[in-house]
Design a protein around this motif. Structure first.
Motif, PDB file in Angstrom:
ATOM      1  N   ALA A 150       0.838  -1.188   0.000  1.00 38.60           N
ATOM      2  CA  ALA A 150       0.000   0.000   0.000  1.00 38.60           C
ATOM      3  C   ALA A 150       0.873   1.238   0.000  1.00 38.60           C
ATOM      4  CB  ALA A 150      -0.921   0.009   1.220  1.00 38.60           C
ATOM      5  N   ILE A 151       0.354   2.295  -0.585  1.00 31.45           N
ATOM      6  CA  ILE A 151       1.045   3.579  -0.602  1.00 31.45           C
ATOM      7  C   ILE A 151       0.030   4.685  -0.293  1.00 31.45           C
ATOM      8  CG2 ILE A 151       2.829   2.870  -2.236  1.00 31.45           C
ATOM      9  CD1 ILE A 151       1.225   4.296  -4.422  1.00 31.45           C
ATOM     10  N   ASP A 152       0.573   5.812   0.115  1.00 28.50           N
ATOM     11  CA  ASP A 152      -0.259   6.995   0.375  1.00 28.50           C
ATOM     12  C   ASP A 152      -0.448   7.772  -0.922  1.00 28.50           C
ATOM     13  OD1 ASP A 152      -1.136   7.064   2.929  1.00 28.50           O
ATOM     14  OD2 ASP A 152       0.602   8.088   3.734  1.00 28.50           O
ATOM     15  N   GLY A 153      -1.152   7.206  -1.871  1.00 32.45           N
ATOM     16  CA  GLY A 153      -1.263   7.894  -3.154  1.00 32.45           C
ATOM     17  C   GLY A 153      -2.668   8.225  -3.579  1.00 32.45           C
ATOM     18  N   GLY A 154      -3.677   7.752  -2.831  1.00 37.18           N
ATOM     19  CA  GLY A 154      -5.048   7.978  -3.243  1.00 37.18           C
ATOM     20  C   GLY A 154      -5.573   9.330  -2.788  1.00 37.18           C
ATOM     21  N   GLU A 155      -6.688   9.736  -3.410  1.00 40.62           N
ATOM     22  CA  GLU A 155      -7.291  11.005  -3.014  1.00 40.62           C
ATOM     23  C   GLU A 155      -8.759  11.037  -3.419  1.00 40.62           C
ATOM     24  OE1 GLU A 155      -5.496  15.288  -3.420  1.00 40.62           O
ATOM     25  OE2 GLU A 155      -6.789  14.934  -5.173  1.00 40.62           O
ATOM     26  N   LYS A 156      -9.573  11.607  -2.528  1.00 40.31           N
ATOM     27  CA  LYS A 156     -10.977  11.911  -2.812  1.00 40.31           C
ATOM     28  C   LYS A 156     -11.130  13.425  -2.782  1.00 40.31           C
ATOM     29  CE  LYS A 156     -15.592  11.509  -0.727  1.00 40.31           C
ATOM     30  NZ  LYS A 156     -16.372  10.898   0.377  1.00 40.31           N
ATOM     31  N   ARG A 157     -11.892  13.961  -3.753  1.00 41.10           N
ATOM     32  CA  ARG A 157     -12.072  15.405  -3.818  1.00 41.10           C
ATOM     33  C   ARG A 157     -13.555  15.747  -3.928  1.00 41.10           C
ATOM     34  NH1 ARG A 157      -9.990  17.652  -9.030  1.00 41.10           N
ATOM     35  NH2 ARG A 157     -12.168  17.388  -9.702  1.00 41.10           N
ATOM     36  N   VAL A 158     -13.972  16.700  -3.116  1.00 40.69           N
ATOM     37  CA  VAL A 158     -15.359  17.173  -3.129  1.00 40.69           C
ATOM     38  C   VAL A 158     -15.359  18.669  -3.415  1.00 40.69           C
ATOM     39  CG1 VAL A 158     -17.506  17.419  -1.830  1.00 40.69           C
ATOM     40  CG2 VAL A 158     -16.057  15.422  -1.451  1.00 40.69           C
ATOM     41  N   ARG A 159     -16.108  19.052  -4.442  1.00 36.73           N
ATOM     42  CA  ARG A 159     -16.328  20.466  -4.723  1.00 36.73           C
ATOM     43  C   ARG A 159     -17.815  20.733  -4.624  1.00 36.73           C
ATOM     44  NH1 ARG A 159     -12.329  21.058 -10.024  1.00 36.73           N
ATOM     45  NH2 ARG A 159     -10.372  21.283  -8.828  1.00 36.73           N
ATOM     46  N   GLY A 160     -18.177  21.728  -3.826  1.00 32.79           N
ATOM     47  CA  GLY A 160     -19.596  21.938  -3.582  1.00 32.79           C
ATOM     48  C   GLY A 160     -19.994  23.395  -3.545  1.00 32.79           C
ATOM     49  N   LEU A 161     -21.259  23.625  -3.811  1.00 31.89           N
ATOM     50  CA  LEU A 161     -21.894  24.933  -3.679  1.00 31.89           C
ATOM     51  C   LEU A 161     -23.092  24.738  -2.767  1.00 31.89           C
ATOM     52  CD1 LEU A 161     -22.173  27.927  -4.450  1.00 31.89           C
ATOM     53  CD2 LEU A 161     -23.537  27.195  -6.427  1.00 31.89           C
ATOM     54  N   GLU A 162     -23.139  25.503  -1.691  1.00 35.12           N
ATOM     55  CA  GLU A 162     -24.105  25.269  -0.619  1.00 35.12           C
ATOM     56  C   GLU A 162     -24.839  26.570  -0.296  1.00 35.12           C
ATOM     57  OE1 GLU A 162     -22.867  22.523   2.786  1.00 35.12           O
ATOM     58  OE2 GLU A 162     -22.600  24.531   3.600  1.00 35.12           O
ATOM     59  N   TRP A 163     -26.162  26.491  -0.266  1.00 30.96           N
ATOM     60  CA  TRP A 163     -26.961  27.648   0.150  1.00 30.96           C
ATOM     61  C   TRP A 163     -27.861  27.214   1.304  1.00 30.96           C
ATOM     62  CZ3 TRP A 163     -32.466  27.809  -0.471  1.00 30.96           C
ATOM     63  CH2 TRP A 163     -33.042  28.993  -0.008  1.00 30.96           C
ATOM     64  N   SER A 164     -27.890  28.008   2.356  1.00 29.75           N
ATOM     65  CA  SER A 164     -28.760  27.715   3.490  1.00 29.75           C
ATOM     66  C   SER A 164     -29.425  29.004   3.945  1.00 29.75           C
ATOM     67  CB  SER A 164     -27.977  27.079   4.646  1.00 29.75           C
ATOM     68  OG  SER A 164     -26.965  27.956   5.113  1.00 29.75           O
ATOM     69  N   THR A 165     -30.593  28.864   4.553  1.00 33.53           N
ATOM     70  CA  THR A 165     -31.334  30.029   5.010  1.00 33.53           C
ATOM     71  C   THR A 165     -32.131  29.684   6.256  1.00 33.53           C
ATOM     72  OG1 THR A 165     -32.862  31.789   4.326  1.00 33.53           O
ATOM     73  CG2 THR A 165     -33.397  29.553   3.617  1.00 33.53           C
ATOM     74  N   PHE A 166     -32.401  30.695   7.063  1.00 33.71           N
ATOM     75  CA  PHE A 166     -33.247  30.520   8.242  1.00 33.71           C
ATOM     76  C   PHE A 166     -33.815  31.870   8.638  1.00 33.71           C
ATOM     77  CE2 PHE A 166     -28.802  30.842   9.713  1.00 33.71           C
ATOM     78  CZ  PHE A 166     -28.863  31.980  10.505  1.00 33.71           C
ATOM     79  N   GLY A 167     -34.933  31.832   9.365  1.00 36.80           N
ATOM     80  CA  GLY A 167     -35.501  33.055   9.893  1.00 36.80           C
ATOM     81  C   GLY A 167     -36.969  33.216   9.551  1.00 36.80           C
ATOM     82  N   GLU A 168     -37.459  34.436   9.702  1.00 36.12           N
ATOM     83  CA  GLU A 168     -38.866  34.761   9.498  1.00 36.12           C
ATOM     84  C   GLU A 168     -38.964  35.681   8.281  1.00 36.12           C
ATOM     85  OE1 GLU A 168     -42.653  35.351  12.410  1.00 36.12           O
ATOM     86  OE2 GLU A 168     -40.781  36.330  12.985  1.00 36.12           O
ATOM     87  N   VAL A 169     -39.485  35.154   7.162  1.00 32.03           N
ATOM     88  CA  VAL A 169     -39.504  35.911   5.917  1.00 32.03           C
ATOM     89  C   VAL A 169     -40.584  36.982   5.927  1.00 32.03           C
ATOM     90  CG1 VAL A 169     -38.494  34.062   4.555  1.00 32.03           C
ATOM     91  CG2 VAL A 169     -40.971  34.146   4.839  1.00 32.03           C
ATOM     92  N   THR A 170     -41.636  36.754   6.659  1.00 36.22           N
ATOM     93  CA  THR A 170     -42.678  37.741   6.881  1.00 36.22           C
ATOM     94  C   THR A 170     -43.372  37.383   8.174  1.00 36.22           C
ATOM     95  OG1 THR A 170     -44.581  38.880   5.891  1.00 36.22           O
ATOM     96  CG2 THR A 170     -44.474  36.480   5.619  1.00 36.22           C
ATOM     97  N   ARG A 171     -44.186  38.266   8.693  1.00 39.81           N
ATOM     98  CA  ARG A 171     -44.779  38.022   9.989  1.00 39.81           C
ATOM     99  C   ARG A 171     -45.566  36.709   9.997  1.00 39.81           C
ATOM    100  NH1 ARG A 171     -48.643  42.580  12.275  1.00 39.81           N
ATOM    101  NH2 ARG A 171     -46.751  43.777  11.869  1.00 39.81           N
ATOM    102  N   GLY A 172     -45.143  35.796  10.897  1.00 40.56           N
ATOM    103  CA  GLY A 172     -45.847  34.530  11.043  1.00 40.56           C
ATOM    104  C   GLY A 172     -45.450  33.453  10.073  1.00 40.56           C
ATOM    105  N   VAL A 173     -44.435  33.696   9.224  1.00 36.72           N
ATOM    106  CA  VAL A 173     -43.967  32.678   8.278  1.00 36.72           C
ATOM    107  C   VAL A 173     -42.463  32.499   8.461  1.00 36.72           C
ATOM    108  CG1 VAL A 173     -43.715  31.998   5.863  1.00 36.72           C
ATOM    109  CG2 VAL A 173     -45.769  33.221   6.610  1.00 36.72           C
ATOM    110  N   ARG A 174     -42.049  31.309   8.846  1.00 37.42           N
ATOM    111  CA  ARG A 174     -40.657  31.009   9.112  1.00 37.42           C
ATOM    112  C   ARG A 174     -40.161  29.911   8.170  1.00 37.42           C
ATOM    113  NH1 ARG A 174     -43.529  32.095  13.407  1.00 37.42           N
ATOM    114  NH2 ARG A 174     -44.315  29.972  13.627  1.00 37.42           N
ATOM    115  N   VAL A 175     -38.892  30.005   7.771  1.00 35.17           N
ATOM    116  CA  VAL A 175     -38.304  29.017   6.869  1.00 35.17           C
ATOM    117  C   VAL A 175     -36.980  28.530   7.444  1.00 35.17           C
ATOM    118  CG1 VAL A 175     -39.387  29.962   4.796  1.00 35.17           C
ATOM    119  CG2 VAL A 175     -37.124  30.784   5.500  1.00 35.17           C
ATOM    120  N   LEU A 176     -36.601  27.327   7.037  1.00 28.99           N
ATOM    121  CA  LEU A 176     -35.342  26.726   7.476  1.00 28.99           C
ATOM    122  C   LEU A 176     -34.947  25.662   6.462  1.00 28.99           C
ATOM    123  CD1 LEU A 176     -33.126  26.252   9.639  1.00 28.99           C
ATOM    124  CD2 LEU A 176     -34.683  24.616  10.723  1.00 28.99           C
TER     125      LEU A 176
END
Length: 815
Positions: free
Chosen positions: A659-685
């Motif tokens: 065995a050798i230390d030659g392998g590799e895994k690569r992850v490239r990502g784009l992530e969007w997240s949101t939370f809070g109250e978008v209008t009175r009485g309506v919340r998103v997550l």
């Protein structure tokens, strides 16, 4: 199966009875309990100033819940407040001449509305603005960041050894889920909470006695969660949430801030924040139901004592028993936790202790293994079927965590913490899966009954320094830490035949007589981190280094039964991050470079390799760019990241393998997240994640560029809450979780299909016999869909099963 305890605890039933009795006694004076914070008399010397700042200060210092609309106070000034008053009276004096008046809410807090104005010719008539419900909760006694608008997440989180930080100052993607969210969603374990997060997927079949996760397409095991930044102190098995105020997820590797995870978790850090006594007394009891017949009760008691409320005590307990959604299975869970804290002058201390026990019989959730590409991946079986009807198990955990700190002055604070935990399991916790051999669902079963234990001690100490050099502010932390883990294990296995669509009874093997000591592991580290602030706090630069040592001392039993080998390596991991706020405090641009650590590959002659060798710890590297926008009552985070992880390459060499230390895994990502109250009485997550996870370096380049296993391109979660107009107290909820298809094998011969599930719920806040009460109903997987939720682990083509339709209901009453 029995386990002798060093003390008698029949278990939480006695504590629950005591709590219920206490609740009845407290009920004799409910008004005093609910208004204690407001009734406390304090000395005030507040000059005239902006109304919002004055009211928020009074509420924060008194520990009051204050709900209002920021626009209502905009441009208004507070009158001077001087003298000794109750908090509510102080707020009313500040409102003098403002045209606003203070109103009490049913929850014991306060809100504002426009004062009634007489209409011309009609004395005493007029119209008023309705009270608004945007919550601005005062910080807790422990300085936790307050809940954000909507109450589902917090304004900040703990950044490892740096302590609490505002989300807009953190140069990473992070979400801190609150106890309010856990309560409203009927969450009982950490897996229930993280179903809200688009970057997280559960990697054991739902309801399994161990809860493992995949974050950003990397494994995070159940024993790698942290408590206030410390590893090794979490319960062995499923982690109950009743004793925690927050479940915080820092996405991506973060060895600098928390040290090396015990099993090398890389996708993220899941930090749990224990509950503390708040300023106002709390006496809360809940009754629960979970399909198909789980009944339970919980209590939450909180008080502060002393002339200055310097002592705090928080007690939490739960007990549940009955049938589960898995056919034939019954489960019992018990929890008792206590949190004692003390604050006086520059000193703060806390002691957390808990006891948990969970046992099941009549079956355990299974994984489904596919080895024959010609058969493909068969349709997912009904997740309520018991593929191992004779399986049973029991886990038991005890822990105590002592934390102390002393602020010598505004510039120097010293801290020292120690935690100990003893956990053990006996039964069928791992190694339960079906290997499919026929197109009709026939297969062979793998069953392994284990006895395991862990005895862990985690210690840390350090200094926090705040100083300036020229025009540059410094927030520096120096930390030394050590985690020692004593681990024991033994197992017996056997096999049999069954069918994933029509299970057969298969007898379980007998458990070993005792767990055999496997190894001692020691994690030592030294870390230094400095956050520099410039340009009136608009620019923050974080630089740090951690020296990590990792040692494994195997026993002869560990070598014989597990292939464990000695390991003694050390490595230095750097981190650099920057946050820039070019347009004020509500927009943050950030960039960061961090590393994660995992144990390097091990090869030994006992496993058929031609040489003995251990590699240095692998450095997983993450680069991330992002932007955060706080729109006032809801926040967005967009992150672009790349993670590269070294991997071992095994190949034929001479008479055996090398065995050798030659392998590799690569992850490239784009992530969007949101939370809070978008209008009175309506919340998103929720949010959406798009990721490309590939095998970037493989043996001979044969699989270079192939997608990595267990890595869907798309993952999305979106939850919403709606306070129904015209029906005060009624809230409707919904959530969708979705994942694209994912490969089950490295060479792309087997693939799991994508899936989506929908959850619905409702809650109603009212009063019962004069007490504040909330009724909650949640239905998960409304369509009762059968699906593979993901993979069990990389290197094993095992698909995990999502939960069947599950109904939970609860009644919570504050006394």
């Amino acid at each position: 199966m029995s386990h002798a305890l060093p003390f008698s605890l029949k278990p939480c039933a006695a504590a629950l009875l005591l709590a219920l009795t206490t609740g009845m006694l407290v009920a004799a004076a409910p008004a005093a309990a609910q208004t204690a914070a407001a009734a406390a008399v304090r000395e005030y010397d507040l000059p005239a100033g902006p109304l919002a700042a004055t009211l928020n200060r009074i509420a924060r210092e008194a520990g009051l819940a204050f709900s209002t609309d920021a626009q209502l106070m905009q441009g208004r000034s507070a009158a001077p407040v001087r003298g000794r008053f109750e908090a509510s009276e102080a707020m009313r004096r500040a409102l003098a001449g403002s045209g606003l008046e203070l109103l009490g809410t049913t929850g014991g807090g306060y809100t504002l509305r426009a004062a009634a104005q007489p209409a011309p010719g009609a004395a005493g008539s007029g119209s008023v603005l309705a009270p608004v419900t945007v919550t601005a909760q005062a910080d807790s006694a422990t300085g936790l960041p307050a809940a954000y608008a909507g109450g589902q997440v917090a304004k900040g989180a703990r950044l490892g050894l740096l302590g609490n930080a505002d989300v807009m100052d953190i140069p990473f993607s992070v979400t801190s889920y609150t106890a309010e969210l856990m309560e409203n969603q009927g969450a009982r374990t950490i897996a229930d909470v993280l179903k809200n997060d688009p970057a997280v997927r559960y990697s054991t079949s739902d309801g399994h006695p161990f809860e493992n996760f995949r974050v950003r397409n990397f494994a995070v095991n159940q024993n790698e969660l942290v408590v206030d930044g410390m590893y090794g102190l979490i319960p062995y098995g499923r982690t109950p949430v009743e004793m925690f105020e927050r479940v915080e997820l820092l996405r991506g590797p973060s060895a600098l801030f928390t040290g090396m995870a015990p099993a090398g978790a890389l996708g993220g850090t899941i930090n749990l924040v224990p509950k503390r006594a708040g300023e106002a007394p709390l006496s809360r009891v809940s009754l629960d139901y979970v399909s198909e017949g789980q009944l339970g009760t919980r209590f939450d008691l909180s008080r502060r004592f002393g002339n200055d409320k310097e002592w705090g005590l928080r007690l939490n307990g739960s007990f549940a028993d009955g049938d589960t959604a898995l056919d034939g299975q019954s489960r019992q869970r018990q929890l008792l936790s206590a949190a004692l804290d003390y604050r006086q002058g520059g000193f703060k201390g806390s002691l957390d202790a808990y006891y948990t026990k969970e046992k099941f019989d009549g079956g355990t959730p299974a994984g489904v293994m596919f080895r024959n590409p010609a058969l493909g991946v068969l349709a997912a079986p009904d997740a309520s079927l018991g593929l191992f009807p004779a399986a049973y198990g029991e886990s038991e955990n005890k822990a105590a965590i002592l934390r102390t700190e002393y602020a010598f002055n505004d510039a120097v604070t010293a801290f020292a913490n120690v935690g100990v935990r003893h956990g053990k399991v006996a039964g069928f916790f791992t190694g339960t899966w079906v290997v499919v051999t026929g197109a009709d669902g026939a297969g062979t079963v793998s069953m392994s009954g284990q006895r395991m234990y862990e005895k862990n001690v985690n210690t840390e100490a350090g200094l926090r320094l705040n100083f300036r050099t020229g025009g540059i502010g410094h927030e520096m932390t120096l930390q030394a830490s050590r985690l020692k883990m004593d681990y024991g294990y033994d197992a017996n296995s056997n096999g049999g035949t069954t069918n994933i669509y029509a299970p057969s009874y298969v007898a379980m093997p007998a458990l070993p007589g005792a767990a055999r000591k496997w190894s001692d592991k020691t994690f030592d580290s030294l870390a230094v981190v400095d956050t520099l602030s410039l340009l009136d706090e608009r620019l923050r630069l974080t630089l740090g280094l951690r020296h990590q040592s990792y040692q494994v001392v195997p026993t002869s039993d560990g070598i014989a039964i597990g292939g464990e080998v000695a390991y003694d390596k050390s490595v230095v991991t750097p981190a650099a991050a920057v946050v820039f706020k070019p347009w004020g405090p509500n927009v943050s641009l950030y960039a960061s470079y961090v590393q994660g650590l995992s144990q390097g590959g091990r090869i030994s002659t006992d496993n058929g390799y031609v040489r003995n060798h251990t590699f240095a710890p692998y450095k997983t590297k993450q680069t991330e760019l992002g932007v955060k926008w706080n729109a006032g009552s809801f926040t967005h985070t967009a992150a672009l990241y790349q993670i590269t992880k070294p991997e071992l390459i095994t190949f034929a060499s001479g008479a055996g393998l090398d065995a050798i230390d030659g392998g590799e895994k690569r992850v490239r990502g784009l992530e969007w997240s949101t939370f809070g109250e978008v209008t009175r009485g309506v919340r998103v997550l929720g949010g959406v994640v798009y990721a490309q996870s590939i095998q970037s370096k493989t043996q001979g380049g044969l699989l270079d560029g192939y997608a990595a296993v267990g890595s869907p391109h798309w993952q999305a979660n979106l939850g919403a809450e709606w306070d129904v107009p015209g029906a005060p107290g009624l809230t409707l909820t919904g959530r969708v979780q979705s994942s694209a298809s994912q490969w089950l094998t490295n060479n792309h011969t087997l693939k799991l299909p994508g899936w989506s599930v929908f959850d619905l719920g409702a809650r109603y806040a009212t009063r019962l016999a004069g007490r504040q009460a909330v009724l909650r109903l949640n239905v998960n997987n409304v369509a009762d869909r059968n699906y593979y939720s993901g993979i069990f682990r990389e290197g094993a083509p095992i698909g995990t099963l999502g939960a069947p339709r599950t109904v939970s209901a609860s009644l919570t009453v504050d006394f």
